[in-house]
Design an enzyme around this catalytic site. Structure first.
Site, mmCIF file in Angstrom:
data_model
loop_
_atom_site.group_PDB
_atom_site.id
_atom_site.type_symbol
_atom_site.label_atom_id
_atom_site.label_comp_id
_atom_site.label_asym_id
_atom_site.label_seq_id
_atom_site.Cartn_x
_atom_site.Cartn_y
_atom_site.Cartn_z
ATOM 1 N N CYS A 332 -50.131 52.390 -0.720
ATOM 2 C CA CYS A 332 -50.549 51.130 -1.346
ATOM 3 C C CYS A 332 -49.386 50.170 -1.538
ATOM 4 O O CYS A 332 -49.566 48.941 -1.431
ATOM 5 C CB CYS A 332 -51.223 51.412 -2.679
ATOM 6 S SG CYS A 332 -50.213 52.360 -3.827
ATOM 7 N N HIS A 376 -51.020 53.207 -8.227
ATOM 8 C CA HIS A 376 -51.505 52.226 -7.262
ATOM 9 C C HIS A 376 -50.738 50.918 -7.432
ATOM 10 O O HIS A 376 -50.161 50.648 -8.490
ATOM 11 C CB HIS A 376 -53.007 52.001 -7.478
ATOM 12 C CG HIS A 376 -53.674 51.246 -6.365
ATOM 13 N ND1 HIS A 376 -53.640 51.655 -5.053
ATOM 14 C CD2 HIS A 376 -54.397 50.087 -6.378
ATOM 15 C CE1 HIS A 376 -54.326 50.808 -4.309
ATOM 16 N NE2 HIS A 376 -54.784 49.834 -5.092
ATOM 17 N N ASP A 392 -56.742 43.218 -3.577
ATOM 18 C CA ASP A 392 -56.205 44.543 -3.261
ATOM 19 C C ASP A 392 -56.273 44.767 -1.754
ATOM 20 O O ASP A 392 -57.318 45.142 -1.210
ATOM 21 C CB ASP A 392 -57.013 45.616 -3.987
ATOM 22 C CG ASP A 392 -56.329 46.982 -3.939
ATOM 23 O OD1 ASP A 392 -55.367 47.132 -3.151
ATOM 24 O OD2 ASP A 392 -56.749 47.887 -4.677
#
Length: 574
Positions: A332, A376, A392
């Protein structure tokens, strides 16, 4: 520190070891055993888990048994009996221990609170992010925090646990930079849905930030809210803490962001990642506005062969270029870093937000477990008509990561922890059961704070109890506990010193008295049995058998335990 926990425990262990070397007399053995109590309690300076408590209780029982054996000069008590006696003493002390635990005036923070001997966060999240920093957390199944919701929890795709916000980029690493303060501690925002109330139990991580669902409406007690909506404690979290939070999962905020902050959200280092800059300019030139450009950037991640992995390759000086055009394998932090770079290069203010996403619901305790592997990174872009908007890019590459969790996003061949993978149902249930027990221990034993103590007293009718009230309650409850324990112990002592044959015979006499045949104080057992047989002809055979066994046990030479057992059975059946 030179004179801290480790040095003090080492000194105590050294003193105990030296004392063992000069062990000669019974007094020395007693002193060593007493020193052992001080040494074993130091275990709690390192860990306060249930196994540690169980191990400490076992060693305490062994030390008490040793002290009992030291007083047995004749050697009549064996090791097993000494351990039984030690267990009895500990059980007798348990009620007083519970009273002391519940009513002794509490102080803020745990009794065994010592600084963590490291400068980095235990959870792994820090105030910076570089390629590979978060993917290492995906290999850990340790708990970061647990959450108890007051109503139904939001869906997993909305569980963004906001942590450090990263603004500054040097070509490889994102950092927080200077931290601003919101002053009032209240977020200026527009709520678009019903707020969520919950309680977070945060594990020690040696950093200042707290975690809350994006967007925290107000700062919980003992925290402050920064201008970029981070929750910060006034000191590093070196012990487990518990706080109540209030968040909106659908919101709008930041439309009136200060020009200085927007300028900071556009800064990029010179001379880095020229191919990424060229891609950003191309996206800008082919888009009619910021929103369309954001969608085109996300489409780039969707349509190109990007791969979500816990094992990304190492990147060089131009890390953004190498990721976007060469390796295309990342976790991520790679996607968030590249996306913010593209946005800034195209003239859209953007920043990186780190924290956790999702979590695992434990049905045994109805709470959410957020592990280190849920770490994350996502992004926020600023739009003039909407303010700061969460985007995201990881969800464009691996939607399962956001909607289900990391276990559904990472290929089966990668080294994800077994507790996180959860593909063996029996082991998963065992892990959840163990975590539920650990959570109950944390909440009701380690987390027994002054606030919780006052709530228990209020539920018992003692509202706003002062330390004077607690002292009186403690003394009264302790006196009652000691009195009950003394009564039981004295009763058992009287029974243990009483002749068992005489006790059974008295019980026999009481039974006959209830039937109308009462024994005279001067009447011998044989005369009484003969008279009782005449008055109770239906029981004559049993009365004679009982009297015969009693006379044999009392005056015979060959009586044994079997006769006593037979006497008990006959009297019981009478």
């Amino acid at each position: 520190p030179a004179f801290g926990r480790d040095a003090s425990v080492a000194l105590l262990a050294l003193m105990l070891g030296l004392k063992v070397l000069e062990l000669k007399t019974l007094r020395d053995a007693v002193v060593v055993s007493c020193l052992g109590f001080f040494l074993i309690i130091t275990d709690f300076l390192y860990s306060q888990t249930i196994p540690t408590a169980g191990f400490t209780l076992f060693i305490m029982a062994w030390l008490i048994a040793t002290l009992i054996s030291c007083q047995d000069r004749a050697g009549s008590i064996g090791a097993s009996r000494a351990l039984r006696n030690a267990g009895t003493l500990m059980l007798q002390a348990a009620p007083l221990m519970v009273v002391m635990f519940l009513l002794f005036p509490r102080v803020q923070g745990p009794v065994f609170g010592f600084p963590v001997a490291t400068s980095s966060g235990v959870t792994g999240l820090s105030d910076s992010m570089s390629p590979g920093s978060l993917s290492r957390l995906g290999l850990s199944d340790e708990v970061a925090f647990r959450v108890q919701f007051r109503s139904a929890p939001p869906p997993a795709r909305k569980l963004y646990w906001r942590g450090p916000v990263l603004w500054d980029f040097d070509g490889r690493t994102w950092t927080m930079g200077p931290i601003g303060s919101a002053g009032s501690g209240v977020v200026r925002h527009a709520s678009l849905s019903k707020a969520v109330d919950y309680t977070v139990t945060l594990e020690a991580h040696n950093m200042r930030w707290a975690f809350a669902i994006d967007l925290p409406v107000a700062a919980p007690r003992e925290t402050a809210l920064t201008s970029d909506y981070q929750l910060l404690f006034d000191r590093p979290v070196r012990n487990r803490v518990r706080y109540d939070a209030h968040s909106d999962v659908d919101y709008r905020y930041g439309a009136d962001e200060k020009p200085a902050a927007l300028a900071r959200a556009l800064k990029l280092p010179r001379g880095y990642d020229p191919r990424a800059v060229e891609l950003a300019h191309r996206l800008r030139d082919t888009s009619e506005g910021d929103r369309e450009m954001i969608e085109r950037a996300l489409d780039y991640f969707r349509t190109q062969p990007f791969f979500y992995t816990l094992e990304p390759p190492a990147l060089g000086r131009n890390s953004i270029d190498e990721f976007l055009f060469d390796s295309r394998r990342g976790f991520c932090e790679h996607y968030a870093s590249a996306f913010v770079f593209l946005m800034r290069a195209a003239g859209v203010p953007a920043r990186v937000v780190t924290g956790y996403q999702g979590g695992e619901l434990n049905p045994l305790g109805h709470y959410l477990i957020v592990r280190q592997s849920d770490a994350h990174a996502w992004t926020e872009v600023w739009l003039s008509d909407a303010g700061w908007v969460r985007v995201d890019p990881t969800g464009a590459v691996s939607p399962a990561r956001i909607q289900v969790g990391i276990s559904a996003a990472v290929p089966s061949g990668e080294p994800l922890p077994l507790a996180v993978r959860g593909n063996i149902e029996a082991l998963r249930r065992l892990a959840l059961t163990m975590d539920a027990v650990a959570n109950a221990w944390n909440q009701w034993v380690l987390g027994y704070t002054p606030e919780r103590q006052l709530k228990i007293l209020e539920s018992a009718g003692f509202s706003q109890a002062s330390w004077q009230t607690l002292t009186v309650l403690l003394m009264v409850a302790a006196a009652i506990a000691v009195g009950v324990i003394a009564f039981i112990a004295l009763r058992r002592l009287r029974r243990s010193t009483e002749d068992p044959v005489a006790r059974v015979w008295r019980r026999f006499c009481r039974k006959l008295a209830r039937l109308g045949t009462e024994r005279s104080p001067a009447e011998g057992p044989l005369d009484f049995a003969q008279r009782a047989g005449r008055e109770q002809p239906l029981l004559k055979a049993k009365i004679e058998a009982i009297a015969g066994l009693y006379l044999r046990l009392r005056y015979g030479k060959h009586a044994d335990e079997k006769d006593l057992a037979s006497l008990r059975r006959l009297v019981q059946a009478l």
